[in-house]
Scaffold this active site. Structure first.
Site, mmCIF file in Angstrom:
data_model
loop_
_atom_site.group_PDB
_atom_site.id
_atom_site.type_symbol
_atom_site.label_atom_id
_atom_site.label_comp_id
_atom_site.label_asym_id
_atom_site.label_seq_id
_atom_site.Cartn_x
_atom_site.Cartn_y
_atom_site.Cartn_z
ATOM 1 N N LYS A 82 10.039 -7.656 -0.834
ATOM 2 C CA LYS A 82 9.360 -6.369 -0.978
ATOM 3 C C LYS A 82 9.830 -5.466 0.145
ATOM 4 O O LYS A 82 10.097 -5.933 1.255
ATOM 5 C CB LYS A 82 7.841 -6.557 -0.873
ATOM 6 N N GLY A 182 -8.154 3.413 -10.455
ATOM 7 C CA GLY A 182 -6.778 3.870 -10.306
ATOM 8 C C GLY A 182 -6.199 4.262 -11.648
ATOM 9 O O GLY A 182 -5.948 3.413 -12.503
ATOM 10 N N GLY A 184 -3.242 5.599 -12.223
ATOM 11 C CA GLY A 184 -1.821 5.865 -11.977
ATOM 12 C C GLY A 184 -0.988 5.404 -13.161
ATOM 13 O O GLY A 184 -1.463 5.347 -14.304
ATOM 14 N N VAL A 186 0.192 2.464 -14.090
ATOM 15 C CA VAL A 186 -0.291 1.288 -14.817
ATOM 16 C C VAL A 186 -1.674 1.555 -15.403
ATOM 17 O O VAL A 186 -1.931 1.252 -16.576
ATOM 18 C CB VAL A 186 -0.336 0.041 -13.892
HETATM 19 P P1 NAD Z 1 0.400 4.520 -8.905
HETATM 20 O O1 NAD Z 1 0.701 5.006 -7.524
HETATM 21 O O2 NAD Z 1 1.034 5.200 -10.060
HETATM 22 O O3 NAD Z 1 -1.185 4.566 -9.154
HETATM 23 C C1 NAD Z 1 -2.116 4.171 -8.218
HETATM 24 C C2 NAD Z 1 -3.312 5.078 -8.429
HETATM 25 O O4 NAD Z 1 -4.393 4.596 -7.616
HETATM 26 C C3 NAD Z 1 -3.066 6.526 -8.008
HETATM 27 O O5 NAD Z 1 -3.454 7.408 -9.048
HETATM 28 C C4 NAD Z 1 -3.914 6.682 -6.755
HETATM 29 O O6 NAD Z 1 -4.405 8.009 -6.582
HETATM 30 C C5 NAD Z 1 -5.041 5.716 -7.051
HETATM 31 N N1 NAD Z 1 -5.810 5.288 -5.891
HETATM 32 C C6 NAD Z 1 -5.378 4.993 -4.637
HETATM 33 N N2 NAD Z 1 -6.407 4.635 -3.854
HETATM 34 C C7 NAD Z 1 -7.533 4.703 -4.651
HETATM 35 C C8 NAD Z 1 -8.904 4.435 -4.424
HETATM 36 N N3 NAD Z 1 -9.367 4.046 -3.237
HETATM 37 N N4 NAD Z 1 -9.766 4.608 -5.445
HETATM 38 C C9 NAD Z 1 -9.334 4.992 -6.673
HETATM 39 N N5 NAD Z 1 -8.026 5.267 -6.934
HETATM 40 C C10 NAD Z 1 -7.151 5.127 -5.929
HETATM 41 O O7 NAD Z 1 0.703 2.959 -8.906
HETATM 42 P P2 NAD Z 1 0.911 2.032 -10.166
HETATM 43 O O8 NAD Z 1 2.347 1.880 -10.435
HETATM 44 O O9 NAD Z 1 0.002 2.461 -11.257
HETATM 45 O O10 NAD Z 1 0.416 0.625 -9.587
HETATM 46 C C11 NAD Z 1 -0.967 0.358 -9.421
HETATM 47 C C12 NAD Z 1 -1.140 -0.954 -8.688
HETATM 48 O O11 NAD Z 1 -0.530 -2.000 -9.439
HETATM 49 C C13 NAD Z 1 -0.474 -1.005 -7.307
HETATM 50 O O12 NAD Z 1 -1.244 -1.807 -6.456
HETATM 51 C C14 NAD Z 1 0.848 -1.671 -7.578
HETATM 52 O O13 NAD Z 1 1.369 -2.334 -6.448
HETATM 53 C C15 NAD Z 1 0.457 -2.657 -8.654
HETATM 54 N N6 NAD Z 1 1.551 -3.045 -9.518
HETATM 55 C C16 NAD Z 1 2.247 -2.107 -10.196
HETATM 56 C C17 NAD Z 1 3.293 -2.499 -11.017
HETATM 57 C C18 NAD Z 1 4.066 -1.498 -11.832
HETATM 58 O O14 NAD Z 1 4.778 -1.900 -12.767
HETATM 59 N N7 NAD Z 1 3.952 -0.205 -11.551
HETATM 60 C C19 NAD Z 1 3.618 -3.859 -11.140
HETATM 61 C C20 NAD Z 1 2.861 -4.807 -10.452
HETATM 62 C C21 NAD Z 1 1.834 -4.388 -9.625
#
Ligand code: NAD
Length: 357
Positions: A82, A182, A184, A186
Site C-alpha cells: 500500500k 460514506g 463515495g 463504493v
Molecule cells: P471515497 O473517497 O470515494 O469515499 C469515501 C467517502 O467517505 C467520501 O464521500 C467521504 O466524504 C466519506 N467520509 C469520510 N469520512 C467520513 C465520516 N467520518 N463520516 C461519513 N463519511 C465520511 O472512497 P471509496 O473508494 O468509496 O472507498 C471507501 C472505503 O472503502 C475506503 O476505506 C477504502 O479504502 C475502502 N475500499 C475501497 C475500494 C475501492 O474499490 N474503491 C476497495 C477496497 C476498499
C-alpha cells in the site's frame, strides 16, 4: 522515529518500507510492502492529509498488511502493499505530481504494483502509467479495468446477502434497514444495489455533494446525521468511509445484527473489537474478505481483462462469507481472526513449496 519504524515493521511482519519525497511537486510518499510470498505486492495509493507522519506510517503499515490477507483469502497470486501520499489532494494533484510518484513506483521494479484508493482516480493512474507499467486500474481505453469501485461494491453486496442468509435465514435485503456510512465511489454503488433490492437505506457523509448525488438518484434514501448513525435502530451497518469506526464507544451503541462494509481496517483494535462484536451477537464480515471485489477485478486485469470472469470471481465472496462465519463459530474465535487464519494458512502452504522465501 527510526527505531519505532523497525519495531512496527517487525510486529506486523513487513518486508520493506520505502519513503519518497520530491520538493518540486510536494510529493511525500510512504510505500509499504508487507509480504510477497504469493506474488508482487499490490495495493492502492491513498492521498490523505494526515495529522502527522506517524499517522501516515501507521496507516500504510496496517493497510498493506490488510492487502496481504485480502489477496491471500481471495485466492489471488498477489502479495500485500500500500502507498500513502501525505497532503491535501486539492493542492497537490497534477500531472507532474503523479508522474514523479510513478517514477518512484517504477524504481521498485514490480515488487509493488499500485492502484486507486481514497482520493485517487483512474485518471491519476493514467499519469502514473506514463512512468511505469506497475500500475493497475488504468482506464479501459488503455487496456485496463477502470474504476474498481463497482466491483468492490458488488462484493460487499453479495457478502452482506450471505451474512443476511446466516442471520435471518434469507439472503433477501428487502425491507432491511441498512446504514451506509460514506457515499463515495463504493458507497454509492452499494446503495444502487440496495435500492434495487428495496432495502431501507440510511446514508451519512461529511461531504455534502456526495450526499446530494445519492439524494438525486434515490428519493427514498434517508440522510442520517454523522454523529448519530451508530445509535440508529438498524439491521445492518455498512462502513464505507474510512477505517477504525468500530471501537469501544461505537460498538456499545450499535443496534444492528450485521456489520458488512467496504472500508479497510474497520476494527480500531482487532484483538479488542473483534471479540466485542461477537459478545454483542453482531455478525461482522471481515473487511479484507468482503471488500476484495476491487482487487479481484484488478487481478483479472493483470491476466488480460474479462468483465464476466471478474464478476464471477467476485461472487465467490458470498461463499467465503458463509465459510468464515461457520469457521469462527466452530473454533470459537472472532470473525476477523478466522479470516486472518485462513489467509495465513494459504500463505504458509505456498511458502512451504518454495523454501528460502
Ligand atoms: P471515497 O473517497 O470515494 O469515499 C469515501 C467517502 O467517505 C467520501 O464521500 C467521504 O466524504 C466519506 N467520509 C469520510 N469520512 C467520513 C465520516 N467520518 N463520516 C461519513 N463519511 C465520511 O472512497 P471509496 O473508494 O468509496 O472507498 C471507501 C472505503 O472503502 C475506503 O476505506 C477504502 O479504502 C475502502 N475500499 C475501497 C475500494 C475501492 O474499490 N474503491 C476497495 C477496497 C476498499
Amino acid at each position: 522515529m527510526q527505531s519505532s519504524v523497525f519495531t512496527d515493521m517487525q510486529s506486523l511482519g513487513h518486508e520493506q518500507v520505502v519513503f519518497c519525497q520530491d520538493p518540486k511537486t510536494g510529493l511525500n510518499a510512504i510505500i509499504a510492502i508487507h509480504n510477497t510470498t504469493l506474488g508482487p505486492s499490490l495495493g492502492g495509493t491513498r492521498l490523505w492529509n494526515y495529522n502527522s507522519h506517524a499517522d501516515a506510517l501507521t496507516d500504510a503499515l496496517r493497510l498493506s498488511r490488510g492487502m496481504t490477507y485480502k489477496s491471500a483469502i481471495s485466492g489471488l497470486n498477489l502479495g500485500g502493499g500500500k502507498a500513502v501520499l501525505i497532503g491535501n489532494a486539492a493542492d497537490l494533484k497534477c500531472e507532474a505530481y503523479w508522474r514523479r510518484y510513478g517514477k518512484f513506483v517504477n524504481s521498485l521494479n514490480g515488487k509493488y504494483i499500485t492502484a486507486e484508493d481514497v482520493n485517487t482516480s483512474s485518471a491519476d493512474m493514467e499519469y502514473i502509467r506514463m512512468e511505469t507499467r506497475f500500475v493497475t486500474g488504468v482506464p479501459e481505453f488503455m487496456g485496463g479495468s477502470g474504476d474498481p469501485s463497482p466491483f468492490t461494491a458488488y462484493g460487499v453486496y453479495v457478502g452482506m446477502k450471505a451474512a443476511a442468509k446466516h442471520t435471518y435465514g434469507s439472503e433477501s435485503l428487502a425491507g432491511k434497514k441498512v446504514v451506509v456510512q460514506g457515499a463515495g465511489n463504493v458507497g454509492r454503488h452499494l446503495i444502487d444495489h440496495l435500492a434495487e433490492e428495496k432495502a431501507q437505506i440510511f446514508v451519512s457523509d461529511i461531504n455534502e455533494s456526495n450526499i446530494q448525488k445519492v439524494a438525486q438518484k434515490h428519493s427514498g434514501v434517508v440522510i442520517a446525521d454523522n454523529s448519530t448513525i451508530f445509535d440508529l435502530d438498524a439491521d445492518i451497518y455498512a462502513p464505507c468511509a474510512l477505517g477504525a469506526t468500530l471501537n469501544t464507544d461505537t460498538i456499545a451503541r450499535l443496534k444492528c445484527a450485521i456489520v458488512a462494509g467496504a472500508a479497510n481496517n474497520q476494527l480500531a483494535d482487532e484483538n479488542i473489537h473483534g471479540p466485542m462484536l461477537v459478545e454483542k451477537g453482531i455478525v461482522y464480515v471481515p473487511d479484507f474478505l468482503i471488500n476484495a471485489g476491487g482487487i479481484i477485478n484488478i487481478s483479472v486485469e493483470i491476466d488480460g481483462y474479462n468483465k464476466q470472469r471478474s464478476l464471477s470471481l467476485v461472487e465467490k465472496i458470498y461463499q467465503r462469507t458463509i465459510d468464515n462465519i461457520n469457521h469462527a463459530k466452530q473454533h470459537r474465535i472472532h470473525n476477523q481472526m478466522a479470516a486472518m487464519q485462513a489467509a495465513q494458512a494459504r500463505i504458509d502452504s505456498i511458502a512451504a513449496l518454495r523454501p528460502g522465501i
